[in-house]
Design an enzyme around this catalytic site. Structure first.
Site, PDB file in Angstrom:
ATOM      1  N   CYS A   8     -38.395  94.911  80.765  1.00  0.00           N
ATOM      2  CA  CYS A   8     -38.806  95.287  82.121  1.00  0.00           C
ATOM      3  C   CYS A   8     -40.230  94.854  82.427  1.00  0.00           C
ATOM      4  O   CYS A   8     -40.991  94.521  81.529  1.00  0.00           O
ATOM      5  CB  CYS A   8     -38.770  96.809  82.278  1.00  0.00           C
TER       6      CYS A   8
ATOM      7  N   CYS B  11     -41.672  99.161  86.405  1.00  0.00           N
ATOM      8  CA  CYS B  11     -40.252  99.482  86.572  1.00  0.00           C
ATOM      9  C   CYS B  11     -40.052 100.970  86.861  1.00  0.00           C
ATOM     10  O   CYS B  11     -40.660 101.821  86.209  1.00  0.00           O
ATOM     11  CB  CYS B  11     -39.479  99.099  85.315  1.00  0.00           C
TER      12      CYS B  11
ATOM     13  N   CYS C  47     -33.821  93.651  82.979  1.00  0.00           N
ATOM     14  CA  CYS C  47     -33.495  94.909  83.654  1.00  0.00           C
ATOM     15  C   CYS C  47     -32.923  94.608  85.038  1.00  0.00           C
ATOM     16  O   CYS C  47     -33.426  93.744  85.754  1.00  0.00           O
ATOM     17  CB  CYS C  47     -34.766  95.745  83.781  1.00  0.00           C
TER      18      CYS C  47
ATOM     19  N   CYS D 214     -35.693  96.391  87.943  1.00  0.00           N
ATOM     20  CA  CYS D 214     -36.974  95.775  88.322  1.00  0.00           C
ATOM     21  C   CYS D 214     -36.922  94.253  88.361  1.00  0.00           C
ATOM     22  O   CYS D 214     -37.854  93.626  88.844  1.00  0.00           O
ATOM     23  CB  CYS D 214     -38.090  96.246  87.397  1.00  0.00           C
TER      24      CYS D 214
END
Length: 71
Positions: free
Chosen positions: A32, A36, A63, A66
């Site tokens: 991430c 995030c 992810c 994000c």
């Protein structure tokens, strides 16, 4: 930045560090951006990478919340 500074940036969801580093979570296999909105992982499950490519090469996937590949 050291580990603690990076982890603090994740805890506070500090967007000013986006693109500087990526956080990978070993328990989920996801990486991430620092900002995030997902729950902050446990310290022992976090690895930091300078690039998204480095995280991917270690087997982590981006992810879906994000979207770190779009940074």
């Amino acid at each position: 930045m050291d580990f603690e500074q990076r982890y603090r940036a994740m805890e506070t969801r500090d967007e000013s560090h986006s693109g500087e580093f990526f956080a990978a979570v070993t328990s989920t296999g996801i990486y991430c951006r620092p900002g995030c909105p997902a729950r902050t992982p446990k310290r022992e499950n976090v690895r930091f990478y300078i690039t998204a490519a480095a995280a991917r090469s270690d087997g982590f996937r981006a992810c879906l919340r994000c979207r770190p590949d779009s940074v």
